[in-house]
Design a protein around this motif. Structure first.
Motif, mmCIF file in Angstrom:
data_model
loop_
_atom_site.group_PDB
_atom_site.id
_atom_site.type_symbol
_atom_site.label_atom_id
_atom_site.label_comp_id
_atom_site.label_asym_id
_atom_site.label_seq_id
_atom_site.Cartn_x
_atom_site.Cartn_y
_atom_site.Cartn_z
ATOM 1 N N TYR A 366 -1.427 2.587 -12.159
ATOM 2 C CA TYR A 366 -1.732 4.016 -12.003
ATOM 3 C C TYR A 366 -1.698 4.678 -13.380
ATOM 4 O O TYR A 366 -0.702 4.573 -14.082
ATOM 5 C CB TYR A 366 -0.669 4.723 -11.169
ATOM 6 C CG TYR A 366 -0.344 4.142 -9.805
ATOM 7 C CD1 TYR A 366 0.497 3.041 -9.674
ATOM 8 C CD2 TYR A 366 -0.812 4.748 -8.652
ATOM 9 C CE1 TYR A 366 0.840 2.534 -8.433
ATOM 10 C CE2 TYR A 366 -0.479 4.248 -7.393
ATOM 11 C CZ TYR A 366 0.341 3.143 -7.292
ATOM 12 O OH TYR A 366 0.681 2.643 -6.056
ATOM 13 N N LEU A 372 -0.803 7.334 -4.724
ATOM 14 C CA LEU A 372 -1.214 6.763 -3.437
ATOM 15 C C LEU A 372 -0.620 7.680 -2.371
ATOM 16 O O LEU A 372 0.588 7.895 -2.348
ATOM 17 C CB LEU A 372 -0.675 5.327 -3.322
ATOM 18 C CG LEU A 372 -0.876 4.593 -2.017
ATOM 19 C CD1 LEU A 372 -2.329 4.596 -1.585
ATOM 20 C CD2 LEU A 372 -0.408 3.137 -2.141
ATOM 21 N N HIS A 375 1.326 6.787 3.562
ATOM 22 C CA HIS A 375 0.695 5.784 4.435
ATOM 23 C C HIS A 375 1.772 4.821 4.932
ATOM 24 O O HIS A 375 2.910 4.845 4.460
ATOM 25 C CB HIS A 375 -0.353 4.988 3.638
ATOM 26 C CG HIS A 375 0.263 4.169 2.552
ATOM 27 N ND1 HIS A 375 0.689 4.721 1.369
ATOM 28 C CD2 HIS A 375 0.572 2.852 2.469
ATOM 29 C CE1 HIS A 375 1.221 3.784 0.607
ATOM 30 N NE2 HIS A 375 1.164 2.635 1.251
ATOM 31 N N ASP A 377 2.533 0.629 5.591
ATOM 32 C CA ASP A 377 2.000 -0.667 5.157
ATOM 33 C C ASP A 377 1.652 -1.567 6.339
ATOM 34 O O ASP A 377 0.844 -2.489 6.203
ATOM 35 C CB ASP A 377 2.996 -1.389 4.232
ATOM 36 C CG ASP A 377 2.964 -0.782 2.838
ATOM 37 O OD1 ASP A 377 2.146 0.130 2.603
ATOM 38 O OD2 ASP A 377 3.758 -1.220 1.987
ATOM 39 N N THR A 409 8.356 6.202 -5.898
ATOM 40 C CA THR A 409 7.934 5.848 -4.541
ATOM 41 C C THR A 409 8.738 6.777 -3.632
ATOM 42 O O THR A 409 9.970 6.806 -3.709
ATOM 43 C CB THR A 409 8.273 4.385 -4.216
ATOM 44 O OG1 THR A 409 7.750 3.572 -5.269
ATOM 45 C CG2 THR A 409 7.678 3.960 -2.892
ATOM 46 N N HIS A 443 5.378 6.148 3.380
ATOM 47 C CA HIS A 443 5.712 6.292 1.968
ATOM 48 C C HIS A 443 4.473 6.595 1.129
ATOM 49 O O HIS A 443 3.338 6.471 1.614
ATOM 50 C CB HIS A 443 6.390 5.019 1.444
ATOM 51 C CG HIS A 443 5.535 3.813 1.623
ATOM 52 N ND1 HIS A 443 5.406 3.170 2.832
ATOM 53 C CD2 HIS A 443 4.722 3.153 0.757
ATOM 54 C CE1 HIS A 443 4.575 2.155 2.695
ATOM 55 N NE2 HIS A 443 4.138 2.121 1.440
ATOM 56 N N SER A 445 3.070 6.943 -3.315
ATOM 57 C CA SER A 445 3.403 6.827 -4.731
ATOM 58 C C SER A 445 3.083 8.176 -5.364
ATOM 59 O O SER A 445 1.937 8.641 -5.323
ATOM 60 C CB SER A 445 2.566 5.717 -5.374
ATOM 61 O OG SER A 445 2.845 5.662 -6.749
ATOM 62 N N LYS A 453 1.986 3.632 -14.693
ATOM 63 C CA LYS A 453 2.808 2.894 -13.718
ATOM 64 C C LYS A 453 2.135 1.577 -13.345
ATOM 65 O O LYS A 453 0.943 1.554 -13.032
ATOM 66 C CB LYS A 453 3.004 3.761 -12.468
ATOM 67 C CG LYS A 453 3.814 3.088 -11.382
ATOM 68 C CD LYS A 453 4.011 3.998 -10.172
ATOM 69 C CE LYS A 453 4.716 3.298 -9.043
ATOM 70 N NZ LYS A 453 4.836 4.126 -7.842
ATOM 71 N N ILE A 455 2.795 -1.868 -10.797
ATOM 72 C CA ILE A 455 3.614 -2.523 -9.776
ATOM 73 C C ILE A 455 2.923 -3.818 -9.335
ATOM 74 O O ILE A 455 1.728 -3.999 -9.552
ATOM 75 C CB ILE A 455 3.849 -1.636 -8.519
ATOM 76 C CG1 ILE A 455 2.512 -1.175 -7.915
ATOM 77 C CG2 ILE A 455 4.742 -0.452 -8.808
ATOM 78 C CD1 ILE A 455 2.623 -0.642 -6.506
ATOM 79 N N TRP A 459 3.211 -8.589 0.458
ATOM 80 C CA TRP A 459 3.505 -8.277 1.854
ATOM 81 C C TRP A 459 3.796 -9.584 2.597
ATOM 82 O O TRP A 459 2.966 -10.507 2.599
ATOM 83 C CB TRP A 459 2.337 -7.555 2.509
ATOM 84 C CG TRP A 459 2.234 -6.133 2.051
ATOM 85 C CD1 TRP A 459 2.993 -5.082 2.462
ATOM 86 C CD2 TRP A 459 1.310 -5.600 1.092
ATOM 87 N NE1 TRP A 459 2.627 -3.928 1.818
ATOM 88 C CE2 TRP A 459 1.590 -4.217 0.963
ATOM 89 C CE3 TRP A 459 0.290 -6.128 0.310
ATOM 90 C CZ2 TRP A 459 0.886 -3.375 0.112
ATOM 91 C CZ3 TRP A 459 -0.406 -5.298 -0.549
ATOM 92 C CH2 TRP A 459 -0.109 -3.947 -0.634
HETATM 93 O O1 LIG Z 1 3.329 2.438 -5.893
HETATM 94 C C1 LIG Z 1 4.220 2.585 -5.069
HETATM 95 O O2 LIG Z 1 5.317 3.031 -5.394
HETATM 96 C C2 LIG Z 1 3.950 2.254 -3.623
HETATM 97 C C3 LIG Z 1 2.793 1.349 -3.438
HETATM 98 C C4 LIG Z 1 2.452 1.147 -2.011
HETATM 99 O O3 LIG Z 1 2.975 1.756 -1.156
HETATM 100 C C5 LIG Z 1 1.406 0.192 -1.621
HETATM 101 O O4 LIG Z 1 0.757 -0.412 -2.493
HETATM 102 O O5 LIG Z 1 1.203 0.015 -0.416
#
Ligand SMILES: O=C(O)CCC(=O)C(=O)O
Ligand SMILES: [Fe+2]
Length: 478
Positions: A366, A372, A375, A377, A409, A443, A445, A453, A455, A459
Motif C-alpha cells: 500500500y 482496504l 470486509h 476474509d 489493521t 476488518h 486496512s 505498508k 504485508i 489463508w
Molecule cells: O492490510 C491489512 O492490514 C489487512 C489485509 C487484509 O485484510 C486482507 O488482505 O484481506
C-alpha cells in the motif's frame, strides 16, 4: 514514484528545448526587423544602388521570410512531447492519486489548509505546497460525492491561492479561468442550502464579468430559492465503517504475553506471542520474519505486483481501479523459493494448524492513501472450486514494514486497531469452531497517511484442520 520523477525530468527537458527553439527564432526575427529597419533611414534619398538593394531584399528575402514564418517552431520537441504522452500518468493513475487524498482527508479529518502545505497531524513534511489547481481538483472530488460543504472549503482555498505564485498565468495556459472557481463556490453553497452565500458568489461573478447573462440567471435563480427554499438532504458523512474506525483512538490492548515452546524447534527458538483478543481469538507473534527475509519477499514480488481491480463474481474484472482496495498485490507460489516453506512452518508452529491446501502467499503493498475497506476474509462464494478445501478458517498476516502514520489493521466491531509492526505475524480466526462464519472479525486496512505498508497474507483452509483445530477455549489456554 521514481518513473514519475524521471518523466517530470523529461517533460522539463522537452519544454526547455522548445523554449530554446522559440528563443532562437525570436532572435532571428529581431535581427530581421533590425535589418529591414536599417534598409532605409528617414531622409535617405533613393539613389539607384540603394533602390536596387531595397528591391533585392524585399523581393528575395521577403519570400524567405514568408517561408520562415510558416515553418513550425520546435517541431522536434512537439514530436517528443507527443511521444511522452502515453508514458505520462493515465486517467486511472490520476484518479487513484486524487481519491487517495480524498480518502486520507475524510478518514483522518485533516485540515485542508494544513494538508495543502504538507502538515499532517501536527507533523510538517517537506513537500511542495499545493497550488490553486490541486485544491480545485480535490474540491471537485468532494463536489461529485455531494459533500458540498467540504467542497466549498477546498474551493475557497483554491480562491485564496489563485493570486499567489504565478497561478493566474498557469490557469490561462490550462484553460481554467478564475470564473470557474467562482461558479464552483456558488454551486457548492447553493447545493448545501446556503443561498445567501451562493448569492454573494454570484454577485462577485457578475462584477467580474460585467453583465453576463449567465450570472444574471444565476442570481435570479438563487433569489427565487431564498424566497422559496428547497429542502436539502443532509450529507451522509461516512458510508464506510473503516473511516471512523481508523480515526478513533482505541486503548492499546495487551492481554497476555508468553513464549511458545510447544515443539522441539520452538524449545530452541521460542516464539513471543501476544494475545490481543480472546473471543474471537487473535494473537500477534513477534519477530517471526527477519529483515533479510522481508527484503527477499519484496524482491521476489515487486516485478509482479499489480494494482487491485474492481471485481465481482458475476461481472469479473469490471474496472481497472478500485476505490475499495487501493494497493498492489500478487501471489507467491510455495515453489518460488525455499523461504516460502520456512514461513509456512512458522505459521504451523505459531497456530498449531495445518497449511495443507492453504492459499498461495499474497503480497500486498500500500502506498500513501492505500487502503482496504472493511470486509470479511471468509467467503460466501458459490464457486464450487473454492469449496474443495473449505472456507478460510484463519488469516495469518505478516507485517513486512512499519508504517509512519496510518496503515493499521482495524476491527471496527471489536474496537481493536493493530498497528503494522515489521516482522510480526497477526493471526485471527474467521470461522467459529462449529464452522460458521464469524462476522465479528470484519476488518480493514486503514489508509496509509505517511510511509509505505507491506504485508504477506496466508489463508488457511478449513478442511485441512478437521482433526486439528482447537476449540477457542484450547486456543486461549495454549
Ligand atoms: O492490510 C491489512 O492490514 C489487512 C489485509 C487484509 O485484510 C486482507 O488482505 O484481506
Ligand atoms: Fe482481510
Amino acid at each position: 514514484m521514481v518513473p514519475l520523477l524521471q518523466l517530470k525530468e523529461q517533460a522539463v527537458e522537452n519544454l526547455s528545448n522548445y523554449s530554446k527553439a522559440l528563443e532562437n527564432r525570436l532572435k532571428n526575427v529581431e535581427l530581421g526587423i533590425k535589418q529591414l529597419e536599417e534598409l532605409l533611414e528617414p531622409g535617405d534619398s533613393l539613389k539607384p544602388f540603394k533602390l536596387f538593394k531595397l528591391a533585392r531584399h524585399l523581393y528575395f528575402d521577403w519570400k524567405k521570410w514568408f517561408r520562415f514564418l510558416k515553418e513550425q517552431i520546435g517541431s522536434k520537441e512537439i514530436l517528443k512531447a507527443q511521444r511522452l504522452r502515453p508514458r505520462m500518468p493515465s486517467v486511472t493513475d490520476y484518479k487513484e492519486a486524487l481519491y487517495a487524498i480524498y480518502r486520507l482527508q475524510t478518514t483522518y479529518d485533516l485540515d485542508p489548509a494544513e494538508m495543502s502545505e504538507g502538515l499532517l497531524r501536527g507533523k510538517q513534511y517537506r513537500c511542495k505546497k499545493w497550488s490553486a489547481l490541486e485544491c480545485l481538483m480535490v474540491g471537485t472530488t468532494y463536489y461529485l460525492d455531494e459533500n458540498f460543504e467540504n467542497a466549498e472549503i477546498w474551493f475557497k482555498l483554491a480562491q485564496k491561492k489563485y493570486y499567489q505564485h504565478s497561478i493566474p498565468k498557469q490557469f490561462a495556459v490550462l484553460g481554467i479561468p478564475y470564473k470557474f472557481i467562482l461558479i464552483l463556490l456558488m454551486k457548492s453553497a447553493r447545493s448545501s442550502g446556503r443561498y445567501k452565500t451562493a448569492l454573494n458568489y454570484a454577485k462577485k461573478g457578475f462584477n467580474l464579468e460585467l453583465n453576463t447573462k449567465y450570472w444574471e440567471d444565476q442570481m435570479a435563480q438563487i433569489e427565487a430559492l431564498i424566497k422559496n427554499p428547497e429542502v436539502i438532504k443532509p450529507f451522509e458523512p461516512f458510508k464506510y465503517l473503516f473511516k471512523p474506525a481508523c480515526r478513533k483512538k482505541y486503548p492499546h490492548v495487551h492481554l497476555k504475553c508468553q513464549y511458545l515452546k510447544a515443539s522441539p524447534f520452538l524449545k530452541l527458538a521460542p516464539i513471543k506471542m501476544e494475545k490481543v483478543f480472546l473471543d474471537p481469538p487473535m494473537s500477534i507473534y513477534h519477530d517471526l520474519i527477519n529483515e533479510k527475509e522481508i527484503s527477499l519477499l519484496k524482491n521476489l514480488s515487486t516485478p509482479y505486483l499489480k494494482r487491485s481491480e474492481l471485481y465481482s463474481e458475476y461481472h469479473g474484472v469490471f474496472e481497472d481501479f478500485s476505490n475499495l482496495r487501493t494497493c498492489k498485490t500478487m501471489r507467491l507460489d510455495d515453489t518460488n523459493h525455499p523461504l516460502l516453506e520456512k514461513l509456512n512452518n512458522r505459521i504451523v508452529d505459531a497456530t498449531g494448524l495445518s497449511v495443507k491446501d492453504s492459499e498461495k502467499l499474497q503480497i500486498s503493498n500500500y502506498g500513501i492513501g492505500g487502503h482496504l475497506y472493511e470486509h470479511q476474509d471468509f467467503t460466501t462464494t458459490t464457486k464450487i472450486d473454492f469449496w474443495n478445501s473449505g472456507n478460510r478458517v484463519i488469516t495469518a498476516l505478516f507485517y513486512l514494514s512499519d508504517v509512519e502514520q496510518g496503515g493499521d489493521t482495524v476491527f471496527p466491531h471489536l474496537n481493536l486497531k493493530v498497528p503494522a509492526q515489521k516482522g510480526s505475524l497477526m493471526v485471527w480466526y474467521n470461522l467459529l469452531s462449529n464452522g460458521t462464519t464469524d462476522s465479528r472479525v470484519l476488518h480493514a486496512s486503514c489508509p496509509v497517511l505517511m510511509g509505505n505498508k507491506w504485508i504477506a497474507t496466508k489463508w488457511l483452509r478449513e478442511k485441512a484442520q478437521t482433526f486439528i483445530r482447537k476449540c477457542p477455549k484450547d486456543f486461549q489456554n495454549k
